[in-house]
Scaffold this motif. Structure first.
Motif, PDB file in Angstrom:
ATOM      1  N   GLU A  30       0.904  -1.438  -0.091  1.00 18.79           N
ATOM      2  CA  GLU A  30       0.003  -0.011  -0.007  1.00 18.79           C
ATOM      3  C   GLU A  30       0.924   1.427  -0.021  1.00 18.79           C
ATOM      4  N   GLN A  31       1.803   1.276   0.791  1.00 18.31           N
ATOM      5  CA  GLN A  31       2.770   2.747   0.864  1.00 18.31           C
ATOM      6  C   GLN A  31       3.794   2.546   0.165  1.00 18.31           C
ATOM      7  N   ALA A  32       4.118   1.628  -0.618  1.00 20.78           N
ATOM      8  CA  ALA A  32       5.526   1.350  -1.523  1.00 20.78           C
ATOM      9  C   ALA A  32       5.560   2.289  -2.626  1.00 20.78           C
ATOM     10  N   ASN A  33       6.655   2.963  -2.767  1.00 15.58           N
ATOM     11  CA  ASN A  33       6.866   3.759  -3.934  1.00 15.58           C
ATOM     12  C   ASN A  33       6.345   3.078  -5.253  1.00 15.58           C
ATOM     13  N   ILE A  34       6.685   1.946  -5.412  1.00 14.86           N
ATOM     14  CA  ILE A  34       6.441   1.132  -6.719  1.00 14.86           C
ATOM     15  C   ILE A  34       5.373   0.042  -6.185  1.00 14.86           C
ATOM     16  N   ASN A  35       4.292   0.148  -6.538  1.00 13.97           N
ATOM     17  CA  ASN A  35       3.553  -0.899  -6.121  1.00 13.97           C
ATOM     18  C   ASN A  35       2.404  -1.297  -7.328  1.00 13.97           C
ATOM     19  N   ALA A 435      17.173  -7.137  -8.619  1.00  8.61           N
ATOM     20  CA  ALA A 435      16.689  -6.912  -7.396  1.00  8.61           C
ATOM     21  C   ALA A 435      15.072  -7.046  -7.303  1.00  8.61           C
ATOM     22  N   ALA A 436      14.519  -7.460  -6.091  1.00  9.16           N
ATOM     23  CA  ALA A 436      13.201  -7.281  -5.795  1.00  9.16           C
ATOM     24  C   ALA A 436      12.894  -5.821  -5.884  1.00  9.16           C
ATOM     25  N   LEU A 437      11.439  -5.527  -6.193  1.00  5.52           N
ATOM     26  CA  LEU A 437      11.026  -4.209  -5.759  1.00  5.52           C
ATOM     27  C   LEU A 437       9.979  -4.649  -4.547  1.00  5.52           C
ATOM     28  N   PRO A 438      10.326  -4.182  -3.221  1.00  5.71           N
ATOM     29  CA  PRO A 438       9.785  -4.610  -2.196  1.00  5.71           C
ATOM     30  C   PRO A 438       8.212  -4.588  -2.194  1.00  5.71           C
TER      31      PRO A 438
END
Ligand code: WTA
Length: 660
Positions: A30-35, A435-438
């Motif tokens: 929800e709060q992630a820069n990239i979602n 890398a993952a995007l968290p």
């Protein structure tokens, strides 16, 4: 496929793989820069458009109109008609945006001294340092060598050099006088910025004396005109009249007014030397606009950075690429608040890192698997004494993180909730590539997972054909990326030969990899060339071998990277002594040769073991079969010896040594 690291298929990681995956929590997503997962296909459809969009987030003194020029591969140019000042992007623009009071660096010295430096203060100091360097004659395009401990002046020096359009060459403070001198000579640096010393493991390590030794080598003549010395440890050093200047004395003459000029996007920003497959280190050249674009984008998206609230800490030394991209350029371009720590994790005790996290409320923590394994060995009871609840994202870099270390990191440091981003990249790639995007990725312990938006990687066989999913092969990168190495300093032939000759227009990374059947996640399987990875640091077998044979007692040497529980790999050398030296006891020879390698290259290259033998295993054409020696060093059954010129050599070697 490889002599040094064995076959890819037998890599130890496969055994301990963990089938569990860790999807992002709804709250984190929800709060992630990239979602929004559409970022991947949008960037894949138009990678140049994606990178141009990221580049627009920087401030350009002259906007670019061209994105990528790949008309002369492998020499890429990104945003080449644009102009910017890299240092102003890391400093002035934040101050102009009203963020001058935000802390840029919380510095923690090893002895316990602390300083918090705001963006306004950092900008002021960099401007003064830029004025000082100008009056010492630094001009755009010049090279300045930096040989420093982990203190704020190191960052100030790097940014001051960048501000002037000159290029820095940071040399890790653990390198020897010989190594430093080779780097100074290769780049023809005219100024060296150093410190009297730095604090490590409770002692002052001497830096300036090593600079003196380096400049005295080869009869004393060098390109260096001036040596600027930061006072840190106050250890006794000598100053050479006319050449050496104290930073704190010089700087008083300069004020904080300095207007940053724009420089072309392809202006060299830095040279950073790294080990290759031959004895001579390569000067990896990075330039300005593309590098800063990718360093800042990946720092923001992979770590989910919220510059207003996060406290970020990357434990890397600025002497390595991780320190360049994720201590200096990425975080500062993003206006982040970060912690910088001078010393080692065990000083005064193993609680030091965790106490720093607790003290500053670190939210994003980025370190290397070797450090995590060292902490694991000491035990979870140490971090458990500290409040680490501020942590919300963890990062890993330098080598594959084994699932056991992943789980420990996740549970003990990340409270079982903080996502771990395992970041694959290299000195040459300049910034994170896989890398993952968290906020999007279901984490898979041990796998670096997904190519970043705008990046395309492939796993291929020796002929450059894509291998089937699930099969091991060679990692390649399609298409140029903004922060890619532009050249090997002074050696374009070697640049082409090392990275591009093998597969034409695909970049050859030197790593083995495999792609998962179901979701395409990428697993890194270690180097496929003669480069070792010791504690996340790259070391060349050839460089250590040539240091060994320079010793007057050694006739021949072969170096392998043996498997090591803590450091990933460890340097093990097999040496044949010259006949007149056989009176030396093996113990004396071992001690002398270890010290010799440390003095020649630096303490990081000191072999864990030196094994004295009477012969090395060679093929009929005289090539040393390191693969067999690696088996011996690993205490494993020795592999196929049928191609040896003399098949008895291996049994002789095994009789001659006892592997502890
Ligand atoms: C290895 C460090 C697996 C790899 C940033 C690469 C990794 C070399 C990872 C580059 C990772 C780095 N997983 N392997 N997450 N990160 N490597 O130039 O072999 O010091 O080629 O750059 O480290 O090392 P370098």
């Amino acid at each position: 496929m490889t002599d040094q690291s064995g076959t890819i298929e037998s890599h130890p990681l496969r055994a301990g793989e963990d089938p569990t995956t860790y999807p992002p929590t709804a709250e984190f997503r929800e709060q992630a820069n990239i979602n929004d997962p559409s970022i991947y296909w949008r960037a894949a459809e138009d990678p140049e458009g994606y990178w141009a969009e990221q580049a627009q987030k920087l401030s350009w003194t002259k906007p670019f109109t061209e994105i990528l020029d790949w008309s002369n591969p492998p020499f890429a140019k990104w945003f080449q008609d644009g102009e910017l000042n890299v240092a102003a992007n890391c400093l002035d623009r934040h101050v102009q945006a009203g963020l001058g009071d935000r802390v840029a660096i919380h510095f923690e010295g090893e002895p316990g001294d602390t300083r918090s430096i705001t963006y306004a203060e950092l900008t002021h100091e960099v401007k003064r340092a830029a004025n000082m360097l100008t009056s010492l004659g630094v001009e755009p395009g010049d090279r300045v060598a930096i040989y420093m401990p982990m203190i704020p002046e190191t960052v100030i020096a790097m940014l001051a050099v960048a501000r002037l359009g000159a290029a820095h060459s940071v040399v890790f403070g653990g390198f020897s006088a010989e190594s430093l001198r080779a780097r100074i000579d290769d780049a023809q640096a005219e100024i060296v910025i150093t410190a009297d010393g730095g604090f490590r493991k409770g002692r002052a390590s001497a830096l300036k004396p090593t600079v003196d030794d380096a400049l005295a080598l080869h009869g004393g003549g060098s390109s260096v005109q001036k040596v600027l010395v930061v006072e840190r440890t106050k250890n006794d050093i000598s100053m050479t009249e006319g050449r050496d200047l104290w930073w704190h004395e010089e700087i008083t003459a300069y004020d904080g007014e300095h207007e940053a000029k724009g420089f072309p996007a392809e202006n060299p920003l830095f040279i950073l030397y790294t080990s290759g497959t031959t004895g001579r280190p390569k000067g990896i050249l990075h330039t300005s606009g593309g590098y800063l674009t990718q360093a800042s984008t990946t720092h923001r998206d992979v770590f989910d950075l919220k510059p207003e609230t996060d406290v970020y800490w990357c434990t890397a030394d600025v002497g390595w690429i991780t320190g360049h991209s994720y201590v200096v350029y990425g975080p500062l371009a993003n206006g982040a608040t970060q912690v910088m720590y001078e010393g080692t994790p065990e000083t005064p005790d193993w609680g030091r890192w965790w106490s720093i996290i607790q003290k500053y409320g670190v939210t994003i923590f980025y370190t290397a698997p070797t450090a995590i394994r060292a902490c694991m060995k000491v035990g979870r009871q140490v971090p458990e004494q500290y409040d680490l609840s501020s942590i919300r994202v963890l990062g890993s870099v330098g080598e594959p993180i084994n699932p056991e270390a992943w789980r420990w990191y996740h549970e003990v440091i990340g409270a079982g909730t903080a996502p771990i981003v395992d970041t694959w990249w290299q000195t040459e790639t300049g910034a994170i590539m896989i890398a993952a995007l968290p906020g999007l990725t279901s984490l898979k312990p041990g796998s670096a997972q997904v190519a970043q938006p705008g990046i395309r990687v492939n796993v291929v066989n020796d002929a450059g054909e894509r291998v089937e999913r699930g099969q091991g092969g060679l990692l390649t990168i399609q298409r140029p990326w903004p922060s890619m190495v532009r050249n090997i300093w002074g050696d374009p032939e070697r640049f082409i030969e090392t990275y591009w000759e093998k597969f034409g227009d695909m970049y050859f990374a030197g790593d083995g990899a495999r792609v998962d059947d179901d979701d395409g996640d990428v697993w890194l399987l270690g180097r496929v060339d003669d480069v070792m990875n010791v504690s996340g640091h790259r070391l060349s077998t050839a460089e250590i071998e040539s240091a060994l044979v320079e010793h007057n007692s050694v006739a021949e040497a072969a170096v392998v990277g043996a498997t090591d529980e803590t450091t990933g790999q460890a340097v093990v050398a097999f040496c044949v002594l010259k006949s007149q030296q056989t009176a030396l006891t093996p113990e004396d020879a071992e001690a002398a040769l270890k010290a010799h390698v440390a003095a020649q290259i630096g303490a990081i290259a000191r072999p864990r073991q030196i094994l004295i033998v009477t012969e090395l295993p060679k093929t009929r054409s005289g090539k040393i079969m390191r693969r067999l020696l690696k088996d011996v060093a690993d205490g494993k059954e020795v592999g196929d010896t049928t191609t040896l010129a003399d098949t008895r050599v291996m049994s002789t070697i095994q009789e001659q040594i006892r592997v502890p």
